[in-house]
Design a protein around this motif. Sequence first.
Motif, PDB file in Angstrom:
ATOM      1  N   UNK A 361       0.799  -1.230   0.000  1.00 41.32           N
ATOM      2  CA  UNK A 361       0.000   0.000   0.000  1.00 41.32           C
ATOM      3  C   UNK A 361       0.827   1.273   0.000  1.00 41.32           C
ATOM      4  N   UNK A 362       2.164   1.142  -0.124  1.00 37.20           N
ATOM      5  CA  UNK A 362       3.007   2.348  -0.093  1.00 37.20           C
ATOM      6  C   UNK A 362       3.002   3.097  -1.426  1.00 37.20           C
ATOM      7  N   UNK A 363       2.549   2.423  -2.515  1.00 35.41           N
ATOM      8  CA  UNK A 363       2.493   3.070  -3.823  1.00 35.41           C
ATOM      9  C   UNK A 363       1.075   3.031  -4.381  1.00 35.41           C
ATOM     10  N   UNK A 373       1.085   5.913   4.350  1.00 35.59           N
ATOM     11  CA  UNK A 373       2.410   6.403   4.745  1.00 35.59           C
ATOM     12  C   UNK A 373       3.133   5.434   5.668  1.00 35.59           C
ATOM     13  N   UNK A 374       2.368   4.604   6.393  1.00 41.46           N
ATOM     14  CA  UNK A 374       3.000   3.682   7.348  1.00 41.46           C
ATOM     15  C   UNK A 374       3.336   2.324   6.746  1.00 41.46           C
ATOM     16  N   UNK A 375       2.970   2.094   5.481  1.00 37.92           N
ATOM     17  CA  UNK A 375       3.241   0.781   4.874  1.00 37.92           C
ATOM     18  C   UNK A 375       4.706   0.706   4.456  1.00 37.92           C
ATOM     19  N   UNK A 376       5.282  -0.489   4.576  1.00 39.13           N
ATOM     20  CA  UNK A 376       6.667  -0.636   4.135  1.00 39.13           C
ATOM     21  C   UNK A 376       7.313  -1.893   4.685  1.00 39.13           C
ATOM     22  N   UNK A 377       8.603  -1.951   4.511  1.00 35.58           N
ATOM     23  CA  UNK A 377       9.340  -3.170   4.840  1.00 35.58           C
ATOM     24  C   UNK A 377      10.702  -2.782   5.421  1.00 35.58           C
ATOM     25  N   UNK A 378      11.115  -3.533   6.446  1.00 37.19           N
ATOM     26  CA  UNK A 378      12.467  -3.348   6.987  1.00 37.19           C
ATOM     27  C   UNK A 378      13.278  -4.593   6.661  1.00 37.19           C
ATOM     28  N   UNK A 379      14.451  -4.390   6.073  1.00 38.31           N
ATOM     29  CA  UNK A 379      15.364  -5.500   5.771  1.00 38.31           C
ATOM     30  C   UNK A 379      16.275  -5.660   6.995  1.00 38.31           C
ATOM     31  N   UNK A 397       5.020  -4.044   7.044  1.00 40.58           N
ATOM     32  CA  UNK A 397       3.992  -3.247   7.733  1.00 40.58           C
ATOM     33  C   UNK A 397       2.917  -2.787   6.755  1.00 40.58           C
ATOM     34  N   UNK A 398       1.667  -2.834   7.212  1.00 37.16           N
ATOM     35  CA  UNK A 398       0.559  -2.293   6.407  1.00 37.16           C
ATOM     36  C   UNK A 398      -0.646  -2.025   7.316  1.00 37.16           C
ATOM     37  N   UNK A 399      -1.541  -1.160   6.846  1.00 36.89           N
ATOM     38  CA  UNK A 399      -2.826  -0.967   7.545  1.00 36.89           C
ATOM     39  C   UNK A 399      -3.854  -1.944   7.031  1.00 36.89           C
ATOM     40  N   UNK A 400      -3.553  -2.653   5.947  1.00 37.77           N
ATOM     41  CA  UNK A 400      -4.536  -3.515   5.288  1.00 37.77           C
ATOM     42  C   UNK A 400      -3.947  -4.930   5.142  1.00 37.77           C
TER      43      UNK A 400
END
Length: 434
Positions: A361-363, A373-379, A397-400
Amino acid sequence: MSAAPSFDAPTVIGLKRDGGRLPDAAIDWVIEAYTAGQVAEAQMSALLMAIFLRGMDAAETARWTAAMIASGERLDFGGLARGGRPLATVDKHSTGGVGDKITLPLVAVVAACGAAVPQASGRGLGHTGGTLDKLESIAGFDAALTGAQVAEQLQSVGAAIFAAGHLAPADAKLYALRDVTATVESLPLIASSVMSKKLAEGAGALVLDVKVGSGAFMKSRRQAGELARMMIELGGAHGVPTTALLTEMSTPLGAAVGNALEVGEALDVLAGGGPPDVVALTVALAAEMLAVAGVDRIDPAQTLADGTAMDRFRALIAAQGGDLGAALPVGRACETVTAPRGGVVTRVDALAVGRAVWRLGAGRSGPGQQVQHGAGLVVHRRPGDPVAAGEPVFSLYTDTPERYPAAMAELEGGWQVGDAPAPAGPLILDRMAP
Ligand code: URA
């Protein structure tokens, strides 16, 4: 008396579809008519696909770029001065990567070193993130600055990061359309998109970060070199000294990918820490910008160590209404991917990660969509890092959370644990100048 040339969209589309050259007047007409809403989105989609498949030569690309610049305002900071001397302005533009948050620390470093950075930015494109989407994760941040506000901020802060919308408005429309019509990865469309905004924004000099690798739009060094050469020549033709670094984009930059997560990592870099690759690229691009702007009295690395770059960043965010005291958003749901066996991480593929983050959901997958804005990934483990069986490699991370299966499917096959690290290549592959 000669009549003004008149065109229609089906004829222009058909010409390019059949492999013809677009005459200058047809390019001027189609860009102007599309910007004014007189060419339908469906028609421009077809023309973009025809250009994607057939290409444009150097003269067509130069004319397409000039027509996009002419579609809007062109800023001019030539009259700005500081301490009785003309204020040197310089900007950089990246062709787009995964985890590429370099603009955030970079503008602050360059401002702390004494040059001013008018940075016209865009939103995410395809699987790559956009600087504006990242900065808008900061509560209150406003990227809608007028030319006068940008000039004022260059004097007071030394940098401004603003929506490029009123500059080359044709590009703003085309950029959004390319994002949802699978027509991004075209050399002349990328060159004209980047250079129309950058030439309209009025910086005195320009450095391009041309990404190469799986997570970049240019997959090979040859293609990236061709793109860089095309953009350097467009810059020179408009009187803006332009150089380029070709940089590695097969692995995401840093550990954080996704809007707010990347802002957090940029703040780590500005605080004197952060991942070594993000720091190294920030410093290298800053040195290149300062050299091309003729302002090289201060060591850029020093500004990260002594906090002066952080001071510039805080001043920039505050000047644009942002509140760095407010917590950055984090996706409500978190899933962790763990190592199936012990060993060494041998590969983390930038495209797989970029697409997974986009799925979270980040794009965007449609025009004008809101990003999370809170969606993403940590390596957690990067190539070369040892890992034990069951240890976390990624957090998503995602809200959905219903998006997890699609994101996991994108990651599938995009990373590997082996017995020995693969040899690490250089981050900066080449430097190109006129
Ligand atoms: N950045 C741009 O501004 N445009 C593109 O087409 C690709 C990257």
